[in-house]
Design a protein around this motif. Sequence first.
Motif, PDB file in Angstrom:
ATOM      1  N   ALA A  99       0.834  -1.200   0.000  1.00 13.06           N
ATOM      2  CA  ALA A  99       0.000   0.000   0.000  1.00 13.06           C
ATOM      3  C   ALA A  99       0.869   1.251   0.000  1.00 13.06           C
ATOM      4  CB  ALA A  99      -0.924  -0.003   1.210  1.00 13.06           C
ATOM      5  N   GLN A 100       1.993   1.204   0.711  1.00 11.12           N
ATOM      6  CA  GLN A 100       2.897   2.347   0.732  1.00 11.12           C
ATOM      7  C   GLN A 100       3.468   2.615  -0.653  1.00 11.12           C
ATOM      8  OE1 GLN A 100       3.741   4.324   3.573  1.00 11.12           O
ATOM      9  NE2 GLN A 100       4.485   5.618   1.927  1.00 11.12           N
ATOM     10  N   ARG A 101       3.875   1.545  -1.366  1.00  9.45           N
ATOM     11  CA  ARG A 101       4.410   1.713  -2.720  1.00  9.45           C
ATOM     12  C   ARG A 101       3.349   2.277  -3.658  1.00  9.45           C
ATOM     13  NH1 ARG A 101       6.763  -3.300  -1.549  1.00  9.45           N
ATOM     14  NH2 ARG A 101       5.174  -4.349  -2.764  1.00  9.45           N
ATOM     15  N   LEU A 102       2.123   1.779  -3.526  1.00 13.32           N
ATOM     16  CA  LEU A 102       1.040   2.274  -4.365  1.00 13.32           C
ATOM     17  C   LEU A 102       0.751   3.749  -4.075  1.00 13.32           C
ATOM     18  CD1 LEU A 102      -1.160   1.692  -6.441  1.00 13.32           C
ATOM     19  CD2 LEU A 102      -2.611   0.923  -4.572  1.00 13.32           C
ATOM     20  N   ALA A 103       0.697   4.100  -2.809  1.00 12.77           N
ATOM     21  CA  ALA A 103       0.451   5.497  -2.427  1.00 12.77           C
ATOM     22  C   ALA A 103       1.575   6.391  -2.934  1.00 12.77           C
ATOM     23  CB  ALA A 103       0.324   5.616  -0.920  1.00 12.77           C
TER      24      ALA A 103
ATOM     25  N   ALA B 185       3.429   5.820  -5.522  1.00 14.41           N
ATOM     26  CA  ALA B 185       3.320   5.896  -6.981  1.00 14.41           C
ATOM     27  C   ALA B 185       2.246   6.902  -7.388  1.00 14.41           C
ATOM     28  CB  ALA B 185       3.010   4.526  -7.566  1.00 14.41           C
ATOM     29  N   LEU B 186       1.235   7.045  -6.530  1.00  9.14           N
ATOM     30  CA  LEU B 186       0.166   8.009  -6.789  1.00  9.14           C
ATOM     31  C   LEU B 186       0.464   9.371  -6.157  1.00  9.14           C
ATOM     32  CD1 LEU B 186      -2.902   5.679  -6.189  1.00  9.14           C
ATOM     33  CD2 LEU B 186      -2.024   6.491  -8.379  1.00  9.14           C
ATOM     34  N   HIS B 187       1.644   9.493  -5.575  1.00  8.45           N
ATOM     35  CA  HIS B 187       2.090  10.733  -4.918  1.00  8.45           C
ATOM     36  C   HIS B 187       1.198  11.117  -3.738  1.00  8.45           C
ATOM     37  CE1 HIS B 187       4.855  11.093  -8.238  1.00  8.45           C
ATOM     38  NE2 HIS B 187       3.843  11.045  -9.082  1.00  8.45           N
ATOM     39  N   LEU B 188       0.776  10.089  -2.960  1.00 13.63           N
ATOM     40  CA  LEU B 188      -0.069  10.346  -1.782  1.00 13.63           C
ATOM     41  C   LEU B 188       0.753  10.432  -0.499  1.00 13.63           C
ATOM     42  CD1 LEU B 188      -3.053   7.982  -2.590  1.00 13.63           C
ATOM     43  CD2 LEU B 188      -2.879  10.421  -2.987  1.00 13.63           C
ATOM     44  N   HIS B 189       1.945   9.906  -0.483  1.00 13.99           N
ATOM     45  CA  HIS B 189       2.900   9.959   0.637  1.00 13.99           C
ATOM     46  C   HIS B 189       2.254   9.714   1.997  1.00 13.99           C
ATOM     47  CE1 HIS B 189       5.797  11.306  -2.242  1.00 13.99           C
ATOM     48  NE2 HIS B 189       4.997  12.285  -2.606  1.00 13.99           N
TER      49      HIS B 189
END
Length: 84
Positions: free
Chosen positions: A72-76, A78-82
Motif C-alpha cells: 500500500a505504501q508503494r502504491l500510495a 506511486a500516486l504521490h499520496l505519501h
Amino acid sequence: MTTSSPAPGSPSRRAYDDAATLAEMRDDCLAVGRNLPLDRVCRAATSPVPSLHFDEFPREVPKRDIRIDKAAQRLANALHLHLD
C-alpha cells in the motif's frame, strides 16, 4: 476462428475478462473453498448483526490501528499520496 484467453496471471488478462475456461472457473471455485471454510461461512451467516443504534453504544469504542503495509505504501507513493 477461436482465440484462447490469456493465462490468469498474465499481464494481458484483464479483471473483466470473462473468457475463462470451465477448468479455470472450477479451479477458482476450489480455491475459494480452500480459503473460505464452510464452518466460518455458517458462523458468519447465523451470527447476529451488530446494532446501528447509538444508544446501544454508551461508551467510547476505541478504533483499531490501521497498518499501512509495504504494498500500500508503494502504491500510495506511486500516486504521490505519501502516507507516512
